[in-house]
Enzyme design. Structure first.
Site, PDB file in Angstrom:
ATOM      1  N   GLY A 124       0.847  -1.178  -0.006  1.00 28.61           N
ATOM      2  CA  GLY A 124      -0.097  -0.092  -0.013  1.00 28.61           C
ATOM      3  C   GLY A 124       0.898   1.243   0.017  1.00 28.61           C
ATOM      4  N   GLY A 152       2.766   3.937   1.433  1.00 26.72           N
ATOM      5  CA  GLY A 152       3.258   4.035   2.668  1.00 26.72           C
ATOM      6  C   GLY A 152       3.954   5.357   2.849  1.00 26.72           C
ATOM      7  N   ASP A 157       4.409  -4.688  -7.545  1.00 25.76           N
ATOM      8  CA  ASP A 157       3.784  -3.474  -7.102  1.00 25.76           C
ATOM      9  C   ASP A 157       4.422  -2.155  -7.676  1.00 25.76           C
ATOM     10  OD1 ASP A 157       5.855  -4.209  -5.303  1.00 25.76           O
ATOM     11  OD2 ASP A 157       5.984  -2.421  -4.218  1.00 25.76           O
TER      12      ASP A 157
HETATM   13  P1  AMP Z   1       9.070   1.019  -3.233  1.00 22.48           P
HETATM   14  O1  AMP Z   1      10.366   0.228  -2.972  1.00 22.48           O
HETATM   15  O2  AMP Z   1       9.236   2.505  -3.157  1.00 22.48           O
HETATM   16  O3  AMP Z   1       8.113   0.601  -4.422  1.00 22.48           O
HETATM   17  O4  AMP Z   1       8.087   0.808  -1.835  1.00 22.48           O
HETATM   18  C1  AMP Z   1       7.631  -0.436  -1.301  1.00 22.48           C
HETATM   19  C2  AMP Z   1       6.638  -0.520  -0.189  1.00 22.48           C
HETATM   20  O5  AMP Z   1       7.282   0.347   0.874  1.00 22.48           O
HETATM   21  C3  AMP Z   1       5.626   0.741  -0.490  1.00 22.48           C
HETATM   22  O6  AMP Z   1       4.411   0.091   0.018  1.00 22.48           O
HETATM   23  C4  AMP Z   1       5.862   1.795  -0.241  1.00 22.48           C
HETATM   24  O7  AMP Z   1       4.857   2.829   0.059  1.00 22.48           O
HETATM   25  C5  AMP Z   1       6.619   1.723   1.152  1.00 22.48           C
HETATM   26  N1  AMP Z   1       7.413   2.547   1.417  1.00 22.48           N
HETATM   27  C6  AMP Z   1       8.649   2.785   0.675  1.00 22.48           C
HETATM   28  N2  AMP Z   1       9.458   4.242   1.631  1.00 22.48           N
HETATM   29  C7  AMP Z   1       8.722   4.340   2.617  1.00 22.48           C
HETATM   30  C8  AMP Z   1       8.727   5.263   3.683  1.00 22.48           C
HETATM   31  N3  AMP Z   1       9.608   6.096   3.680  1.00 22.48           N
HETATM   32  N4  AMP Z   1       7.878   5.322   4.529  1.00 22.48           N
HETATM   33  C9  AMP Z   1       6.679   4.402   4.566  1.00 22.48           C
HETATM   34  N5  AMP Z   1       6.545   3.668   3.522  1.00 22.48           N
HETATM   35  C10 AMP Z   1       7.490   3.386   2.667  1.00 22.48           C
HETATM   36 MG    MG Z   2       6.484   1.403  -5.410  1.00 24.86          MG
END
Ligand code: AMP
Ligand code: MG
Length: 473
Positions: free
Chosen positions: A86, A88, A245
């Site tokens: 989701g 985040g 995702d």
């Molecule tokens: P990503 O690697 O950017 O595709 O992120 C994978 C998951 O980690 C997704 O659910 C993001 O929303 C969550 N996420 C990445 N960075 C953060 C952060 N700094 N705080 C909270 N959730 C994060």
């Molecule tokens: Mg992502």
């Protein structure tokens, strides 16, 4: 407030199971770094003063009609399934129907914690925000489907990462939608068939109205992803984190975390610090996207009455994908050597050139750009085997009209080179956004020679080579 967004928020209307209401969290001292006027005009969004834009794009003020939500999704990360990811650190402010009649998402990324943040802080630091802004806009200018950047704002708050305290920032991301393979997986994993049906109807209406069945949807997404990945390969782009995702159903490139462009063509090039086994290496992208489509197919199966025959049908669709990618690859790389309608015999010609480039360790982008130009020295000139290759190529070109122009339109002079991106981020951290603006400007015309930007065409000097990139977190 003079800013106006013609919001029409269809995803929020899907209701509670699909997202969580979440306002962006306030920041201390938002300052506008950049806004994309042309994109705002395309979206039908009217902008305000820098101060108003800093408030809105920093998340401190909600524009009228916004219904901020964090979207639910799941996903396979490096092959392992997480049933709940989701948004985040992002919120969807809402959607607009743009001046071309296309529905577009307006999302703030780095806007604070949400119910999906797990242990994260919900924030982004300036580096990934500037990188995504520059690279996504460069991809767009190169004609590669991608999410876009509407604005970047610095927050005035520190963000704590491995490197220490870093300046925080928020990116306003525009997407055809944020529907992902992982969105379907979220409901499939819960065996929530009614929600899956709703999501299918929504996706179909929004992106693939011609699809009559889930099988049609699968085949349509596969076609777009095949085209997309072939374009990545042609540009030397390595996404770096092709988790399910991060695979958008619209066929847009999404999530510019540890992405990079290869300097020298080598099929197993990896930059991402967390991709230890090279799962998402340059050449593997064509295989991983098939794997991701297989996961999408699995998530569609519960929609089917007769699951046995659905599995047969979907398996066939996924098995057909490598050939689609091959065909797209041939089209993309054929154009890069000037061919309008490359055929299977041309595959060897292209492969042989890539091998020569690999052995000679010449710059991928510049070699293609210089090929066949009298005014630019081909980096391969004089290297072993090149003369023979060039003779074969010249012979092939005799049946091609307009090959020169075709090559100029297929081979960018300018890409967001890793070392330039890093340099631009380092300057931004010091409050100097001139390199950011210059990159944006030059990269908006990637196929046009720009004599006063020759420095941006240079491959990295040995001490400038970027060997590792880091996730945007
Ligand atoms: P990503 O690697 O950017 O595709 O992120 C994978 C998951 O980690 C997704 O659910 C993001 O929303 C969550 N996420 C990445 N960075 C953060 C952060 N700094 N705080 C909270 N959730 C994060
Ligand atoms: Mg992502």
């Amino acid at each position: 407030m003079s800013m106006l967004f013609p919001f029409d928020n269809s995803y929020a209307r899907l209701g509670a199971g699909f997202s969580a209401g979440q306002a962006p969290v306030q920041v201390s001292a938002p300052r506008l770094i950049a806004v994309n006027d042309a994109l705002a005009a395309e979206l039908g969004v009217s902008l305000g003063s820098d101060d108003e834009m800093a408030q809105v794009f920093g998340g401190n003020a909600l524009p009228g009609g916004a219904q901020p939500i964090a979207q639910a999704y799941a996903g396979h990360q490096f092959g392992g399934f997480s049933p709940q990811l989701g948004d985040g650190r992002a919120v969807l402010l809402g959607e607009v129907v743009d001046t071309n009649g296309q529905r577009r998402d307006i999302q703030l990324k780095g806007s604070g914690p949400t119910p999906f943040s797990r242990n994260g802080d919900g924030r982004a630091w300036l580096g990934p925000v500037l990188r995504e802004y520059v690279v996504s806009e460069a991809m767009h200018a190169m004609g590669i489907p991608t999410t876009r950047a509407l604005a970047a704002v610095s927050t005035g708050d520190p963000v704590y990462r491995q490197q220490g305290a870093l300046p925080g920032a928020v990116l306003t991301r525009i997407a055809a939608s944020h529907l992902r393979v992982g969105t379907f997986q979220f409901f499939a994993a819960r065996q929530n068939v009614p929600a899956l049906r709703e999501l299918y109807a929504y996706t179909r209406a929004r992106h693939y109205p011609q699809a009559q069945t889930p099988g049609d949807l699968l085949r349509a997404v596969i076609r777009r992803q095949a085209t997309l990945v072939a374009q990545w390969l042609g540009a030397g782009f390595i996404h770096g984190v092709m988790n399910t995702d991060n695979t958008a159903l619209s066929g847009e490139t999404i999530d510019y975390g540890p992405c990079a462009f290869l300097d020298i063509w080598h099929p197993q090039t990896v930059y991402s610090s967390i991709d230890r086994n090279g799962r998402y290496a340059y050449d593997n992208q064509a295989r991983i996207i098939v794997w991701n489509m297989a996961q999408f197919a699995s998530a569609l199966v519960p929609l089917m009455e007769d699951q046995e025959s659905a599995i047969t049908e979907f398996t066939e669709a996924v098995h057909a994908m490598p050939a689609l990618i091959d065909a797209e690859w041939l089209r993309v790389f054929g154009a890069k050597i000037g061919l309008a309608a490359p055929d299977e015999n041309d595959r060897a010609l292209i492969d042989d050139l890539l091998r020569l480039m690999q052995v000679a360790e010449v710059d991928f982008t510049n070699t293609f750009r210089a090929l066949g130009r009298p005014d630019a020295p081909a980096a391969l000139m004089g290297t072993a085997g090149f003369d023979a290759w060039e003779a074969r190529w010249q012979a092939r070109l005799t049946s091609e009209d307009g090959w020169r122009a075709r090559m100029d339109d297929a081979n960018p002079a300018f890409i967001p080179r890793n070392h330039r991106v890093e340099e631009m981020i380092a300057a931004g951290v010091e409050g100097d956004f001139a390199p950011f603006r210059r990159l944006l400007d030059v990269l908006s015309r990637p196929y046009v020679d720009q004599p006063d930007a020759v420095d941006l065409t240079l491959p990295p000097a040995p001490h400038e080579v970027v060997r590792e990139t880091f996730c945007g977190t």
